[in-house]
Design an enzyme around this catalytic site. Sequence first.
Site, PDB file in Angstrom:
ATOM      1  N   HIS A 264     -34.496 -41.127 107.174  1.00  0.00           N
ATOM      2  CA  HIS A 264     -34.880 -39.699 107.134  1.00  0.00           C
ATOM      3  C   HIS A 264     -36.051 -39.477 108.082  1.00  0.00           C
ATOM      4  O   HIS A 264     -36.069 -38.546 108.889  1.00  0.00           O
ATOM      5  CB  HIS A 264     -35.366 -39.307 105.735  1.00  0.00           C
ATOM      6  CG  HIS A 264     -34.283 -39.035 104.732  1.00  0.00           C
ATOM      7  ND1 HIS A 264     -33.244 -38.185 104.948  1.00  0.00           N
ATOM      8  CD2 HIS A 264     -34.118 -39.499 103.457  1.00  0.00           C
ATOM      9  CE1 HIS A 264     -32.467 -38.137 103.861  1.00  0.00           C
ATOM     10  NE2 HIS A 264     -32.970 -38.935 102.946  1.00  0.00           N
TER      11      HIS A 264
ATOM     12  N   ASP B  25     -30.404 -34.810  98.997  1.00  0.00           N
ATOM     13  CA  ASP B  25     -30.035 -34.693 100.411  1.00  0.00           C
ATOM     14  C   ASP B  25     -28.824 -33.779 100.583  1.00  0.00           C
ATOM     15  O   ASP B  25     -28.757 -33.001 101.535  1.00  0.00           O
ATOM     16  CB  ASP B  25     -29.719 -36.080 100.984  1.00  0.00           C
ATOM     17  CG  ASP B  25     -30.946 -36.983 100.957  1.00  0.00           C
ATOM     18  OD1 ASP B  25     -32.065 -36.449 101.080  1.00  0.00           O
ATOM     19  OD2 ASP B  25     -30.782 -38.195 100.803  1.00  0.00           O
TER      20      ASP B  25
ATOM     21  N   HIS C  66     -33.279 -46.171 103.480  1.00  0.00           N
ATOM     22  CA  HIS C  66     -32.775 -44.790 103.352  1.00  0.00           C
ATOM     23  C   HIS C  66     -33.875 -43.794 103.750  1.00  0.00           C
ATOM     24  O   HIS C  66     -33.655 -42.905 104.577  1.00  0.00           O
ATOM     25  CB  HIS C  66     -32.315 -44.595 101.896  1.00  0.00           C
ATOM     26  CG  HIS C  66     -31.936 -43.204 101.506  1.00  0.00           C
ATOM     27  ND1 HIS C  66     -30.686 -42.879 101.028  1.00  0.00           N
ATOM     28  CD2 HIS C  66     -32.629 -42.048 101.485  1.00  0.00           C
ATOM     29  CE1 HIS C  66     -30.641 -41.588 100.743  1.00  0.00           C
ATOM     30  NE2 HIS C  66     -31.809 -41.060 101.011  1.00  0.00           N
ATOM     31  N   GLU C  67     -35.072 -43.983 103.176  1.00  0.00           N
ATOM     32  CA  GLU C  67     -36.183 -43.061 103.467  1.00  0.00           C
ATOM     33  C   GLU C  67     -36.643 -43.186 104.913  1.00  0.00           C
ATOM     34  O   GLU C  67     -36.969 -42.186 105.565  1.00  0.00           O
ATOM     35  CB  GLU C  67     -37.363 -43.323 102.526  1.00  0.00           C
ATOM     36  CG  GLU C  67     -37.083 -43.035 101.065  1.00  0.00           C
ATOM     37  CD  GLU C  67     -36.528 -41.641 100.825  1.00  0.00           C
ATOM     38  OE1 GLU C  67     -36.942 -40.689 101.513  1.00  0.00           O
ATOM     39  OE2 GLU C  67     -35.654 -41.509  99.948  1.00  0.00           O
TER      40      GLU C  67
HETATM   41 ZN   LIG Z   1     -32.535 -39.131 100.909  1.00  0.00          ZN
END
Ligand SMILES: [Zn+2]
Length: 378
Positions: free
Chosen positions: A71, A166, A67-68
């Site tokens: 980003h 987010d 997930h990170e």
């Molecule tokens: Zn996030």
Amino acid sequence: MRSGIPVGRFFGFPVRMNWSILVMIWLFAWSLASATLPAAAPGHPPAIYWLAGICGAVLLIASVLAHEIMHAVIARAHGIGVEGLTLWMFGGVATFTDEPKTPAADFRIAAAGPATSLVLAAAFGGASAATAALGLGPLAVRVGWWLAGVNLLLGVFNLLPGAPLDGGRIVRSILWSRSKDRLKATVGAARAGVVLGVLLIALGLLDFLTGRNLGGIWTIFIGWFLLSAARGEQQQAGLRRLLEGVRVQDVMTRGPRTAPGWFTLDNFVDQYVMSQPHSAFPVTDIDGRVQGMITLTQLRAVPAEHRATTRVSDVAIPLERVPRAEPSQLLIDVFQQITPDTGGRVLVFEGDRLVGIVTRSDLSRYVEVRSVSPGSRG
Ligand SMILES: [Zn+2]
């Protein structure tokens, strides 16, 4: 929160892990091994449940990391520098060197994380369904469904519309593209974050007080964390608005009194500390070059009986550790550098020449005056 043990580079991004992540791995592995898995597939020895539980927990941390990383990948594609990724108790944090330049970039960077979690949820769900259809390993199937569920939760939770989640960034990007005012949009998203934090705390309290489960405490905890982070963002945005367009030269104290590095601390106390209203002095060598800075903190660290034999330059904060600025720099960029461990001041240089000093009290006085003056935008 940003501190952690470096664990390597992924996709070129340095990744750190806070010790609290180990607690989370243990907690997840324990809940899988002691309750979820024995209920789903009884009859195995405890070691097998623990093995499956640890695999599940580690795959979950890997999901959070993915997930990170997404980003960060999207941020990098938009020309934004990535300092690194840190995993900790509440998930992950990607630290960027600068902010997105456009609402579209802001949107894409924010959406990349939850999108990854949702795709992972679908992938784990699909793999579990396929494994189950083939009649293979009920333990693996159960761990797979659990991973699908937690990733779904991660995706949905992160989409909640309040900063610093987010979803809050997505709200900001939409407000930003409508109003063309990024600061106003940031304030709006932070306000939504405050509301969200309060709602979560209330929900958690309700859950806890009606005695349904202990999960309420966790919700309160997360709500509290959100609330304080959102408040921090509100303050930060308020400060940015107040300091918009203000430069270092507008607030600095000009021509600060310097202290000679070759003086003993005793002499320094007699001739500088006692007779001056200041509590920090840039330190110069015999040729007048600035070597560093001394504050009362460094002075206090030396026992009185050693002050006759210790020189100012021996205890001064070395120049490379003192935050520095130029007179024309925007004050808000300098503001972040003022931390207690670097003496709480910024030295202002024009080329190599020391021209001023900015202290915390310079800043707070400026902010106070600005916020009560007529026509202030704060
Ligand atoms: Zn996030």
